[in-house]
Design a protein around this motif. Structure first.
Motif, PDB file in Angstrom:
ATOM      1  N   GLU A 184      43.297  44.787  36.309  1.00  0.00           N
ATOM      2  CA  GLU A 184      43.214  43.320  36.382  1.00  0.00           C
ATOM      3  C   GLU A 184      43.918  42.683  35.191  1.00  0.00           C
ATOM      4  OE1 GLU A 184      39.779  39.805  36.505  1.00  0.00           O
ATOM      5  OE2 GLU A 184      39.216  41.919  36.704  1.00  0.00           O
TER       6      GLU A 184
ATOM      7  N   ARG B  41      47.217  40.226  35.267  1.00  0.00           N
ATOM      8  CA  ARG B  41      47.203  38.901  34.635  1.00  0.00           C
ATOM      9  C   ARG B  41      48.368  38.761  33.672  1.00  0.00           C
ATOM     10  NH1 ARG B  41      41.565  39.551  33.743  1.00  0.00           N
ATOM     11  NH2 ARG B  41      42.009  39.779  31.517  1.00  0.00           N
ATOM     12  N   GLN B  42      48.652  39.801  32.897  1.00  0.00           N
ATOM     13  CA  GLN B  42      49.757  39.744  31.954  1.00  0.00           C
ATOM     14  C   GLN B  42      51.099  39.650  32.671  1.00  0.00           C
ATOM     15  OE1 GLN B  42      47.869  38.895  29.137  1.00  0.00           O
ATOM     16  NE2 GLN B  42      49.684  39.804  28.227  1.00  0.00           N
TER      17      GLN B  42
ATOM     18  N   GLU C 137      51.569  38.269  35.616  1.00  0.00           N
ATOM     19  CA  GLU C 137      51.635  36.889  36.111  1.00  0.00           C
ATOM     20  C   GLU C 137      51.968  35.915  34.979  1.00  0.00           C
ATOM     21  OE1 GLU C 137      48.802  33.644  38.487  1.00  0.00           O
ATOM     22  OE2 GLU C 137      48.010  35.596  37.896  1.00  0.00           O
ATOM     23  N   PHE C 138      51.413  36.171  33.801  1.00  0.00           N
ATOM     24  CA  PHE C 138      51.683  35.321  32.642  1.00  0.00           C
ATOM     25  C   PHE C 138      53.168  35.347  32.286  1.00  0.00           C
ATOM     26  CE2 PHE C 138      52.328  35.162  28.010  1.00  0.00           C
ATOM     27  CZ  PHE C 138      51.869  33.884  27.737  1.00  0.00           C
TER      28      PHE C 138
END
Length: 226
Positions: free
Chosen positions: A19, A23-24, A26-27
């Protein structure tokens, strides 16, 4: 047995770590978009100023404008390339973690693949791990995909199911071509750098006609106004 602290930490839980990697990733993609928008706005202002001047600006202004344009284009290329580097890094981390997670879940009745669904994206070590996981009884009924080009084939089947006319088929071909949206800003930066460098060649002279001496006679160039 994992402790409660480990279950809440990405360092002690594969699903939490996956997860975090997602997230990274997507960042990095979001940051690439925002940063590229800033550079494109800056480039738009420079080009608008150039067009508005109609080539009648002072020679030193045209010279400086082209230099700034080349610098901004180079900065845009470096920014996009750096963002792409970290995006690839987090995608690799997510893929590795997904392989490990699938190996741990090899006895579960149903599992879902994301980054490892296409054999083209698997390293030899990843493929070996998934192949070993497929030997379990649960995976015999629901095997993990290792087919090369599986994602493209599924997308193609979905496009064919929807149907389309001539232009629709052209669009479908472009979709299946799968251009990299994170590489396009790099290409745009390179194109703008060439654009500014080309204009820059008209802002100075060494006493001979440039670039008229190097092009065919049927190709006419209009230099900046003096």
């Amino acid at each position: 047995m994992a402790t409660p602290a480990e279950e809440l930490s990405a360092m002690g839980s594969l699903d939490k770590a996956l997860e975090l990697a997602l997230r990274q990733r997507e960042f990095e993609i979001n940051q690439l978009t925002q940063r590229n928008n800033f550079f494109m706005i800056f480039q738009g202002v420079l080009i608008a100023g150039l067009v508005q001047s109609g080539g009648s600006a002072a020679a030193v202004v045209s010279f400086a404008l082209c230099l700034i344009g080349m610098f901004v284009s180079w900065a845009q290329i470096c920014m996009a390339a750096g963002s792409k580097f970290w995006q690839i890094r987090w995608e690799r981390a997510a893929k590795t973690l997904e392989v490990w997670l699938l190996d741990e879940l090899k006895d579960h009745e149903r599992v879902t693949q994301f980054f490892t669904a296409d054999g083209n994206d698997l390293s030899p070590a990843d493929a070996a791990t998934l192949q070993a996981a497929n030997c379990t009884q649960a995976r015999t009924a629901d095997p993990l995909s290792q087919v090369s080009g599986a994602v493209r084939a599924e997308t193609k089947q979905e496009l064919l199911r929807r149907g389309s006319g001539f232009f629709g088929k052209l669009v479908d071909w472009l979709i299946l071509w799968k251009p990299s949206v994170s590489r396009i800003p790099i290409y745009v930066g390179i194109a703008l750098f060439i654009f500014w460098a080309f204009l820059f060649s008209f802002t100075f002279s060494f006493g001979w006609e440039w670039p008229a001496k190097l092009v065919p006679t049927w190709f006419k160039l209009t230099p900046f106004k003096t």
